[in-house]
Design a protein around this motif. Structure first.
Motif, short mmCIF file in Angstrom:
data_model
loop_
_atom_site.label_atom_id
_atom_site.label_comp_id
_atom_site.label_asym_id
_atom_site.label_seq_id
_atom_site.Cartn_x
_atom_site.Cartn_y
_atom_site.Cartn_z
N UNK A 128 0.83 -1.20 0.00
CA UNK A 128 0.00 0.00 0.00
C UNK A 128 0.87 1.25 0.00
N UNK A 129 0.24 2.38 -0.34
CA UNK A 129 0.93 3.67 -0.33
C UNK A 129 -0.10 4.73 0.07
N UNK A 130 -0.01 5.92 -0.50
CA UNK A 130 -1.00 6.97 -0.19
C UNK A 130 -2.28 6.82 -1.00
N UNK A 131 -2.10 6.53 -2.29
CA UNK A 131 -3.26 6.52 -3.19
C UNK A 131 -3.54 5.19 -3.87
N UNK A 132 -2.54 4.32 -3.92
CA UNK A 132 -2.71 3.05 -4.63
C UNK A 132 -1.90 2.99 -5.91
N UNK A 133 -1.35 4.15 -6.32
CA UNK A 133 -0.58 4.19 -7.57
C UNK A 133 0.79 3.52 -7.41
#
Length: 267
Positions: A128-133
């Motif tokens: 995972x990250x901040x936005x999914x990108x």
């Protein structure tokens, strides 16, 4: 009489010639059949190989997982053991707050650190990250390197997670750093006494007073917590971080999962 004998000999010679031709034809037919069988076998093997590869690729398809599902996983002490959660953001973003039990493997260096989670190739891995990108890119990297059960998690800016500020490490890193750290052992006293790191102190994660008693004055001291499976130690790590300590790490791999060489903690 001589003419008749010559005729008989000629007929016999023709018979032998025909038999030889017949045998030669039979041999050629046998060779052709064998070659055909071998070719068919090779084609069948190639087809089976292609089917296996296709099945593997289908199995390794990246799946999406929502925040509420991740939340349920990390809140279940048993279920969280079935997942490796990887935060692919920068170390600074990770330190500011990350999902509980997540390790940090930034996207720009993840290829160089895949060996650190090699044992999870056929197990559930959530990135995972901040936005999914960025996590989507990381998921593709994992799949292309043989990971078969990869999930792209909903980003921390899209779901309200209960974020933690203490970090998470694995057994190898604990053994590498134990001699230079204050190791907070949250196992029961009897197990601590049976064997522990030389730099370790024993605490009861459910009794904050036992933790307060061992905390150093320097808030930047490297502190690593560990226990049987990473659950009790996570409670201790969170409490220590709440007291203002800035270099706190919980070991995800407990003594139930790893046979530790406690001598690694000797100075």
């Amino acid at each position: 009489m001589k003419k008749r004998s010559f005729a008989i000999i000629a007929l016999a010679a023709m018979g032998l010639s025909l038999t030889a031709c017949g045998n030669s034809g039979s041999a050629a037919k046998t060779e052709t059949t064998a070659a055909g069988t071998e070719m068919a076998g090779e084609k069948a093997a190639e087809a089976k190989s292609e089917e296996t590869t296709a099945a593997a690729e289908a199995k390794a398809e990246v799946k999406e997982i929502k925040g509420d599902a991740i939340k349920k996983i990390v809140e279940d002490k048993k279920e969280k053991e079935n997942y490796m959660i990887v935060d692919v953001r920068s170390p600074e973003e990770y330190a500011a707050g990350h999902i509980n039990f997540a390790i940090n493997m930034p996207l720009d260096t993840i290829k160089d650190h895949l060996s650190e989670i090699e044992d999870w190739k056929d197990k559930n891995v959530i990135v995972y990250c901040n936005s999914g990108k960025k996590s989507g890119e990381a998921a593709d990297i994992l799949v292309s390197n043989g990971f078969t059960k990869v999930y792209n998690g909903e980003g921390v800016k899209k779901f309200s997670y209960d974020l933690k500020t203490f970090g998470n490490i694995r057994a190898k890193e604990l053994m590498e750093k134990a001699k230079d750290a204050l190791v907070v052992d949250a196992r029961e006293a009897k197990d601590f006494e049976a064997g522990h790191f030389a730099t370790a102190v024993n605490v009861n994660s459910e009794d904050p007073a036992t933790i307060d008693a061992i905390l150093p004055d320097d808030k930047n001291t490297l502190i690593i917590t560990h226990c049987y499976s990473g659950n009790r130690s996570a409670v201790a790590a969170e409490y220590i971080a709440s007291k203002g300590y800035t270099n706190v790490w919980n070991c995800l791999d407990g003594t139930k999962e790893v046979e530790y060489d406690f001598s690694k903690g000797d100075k």
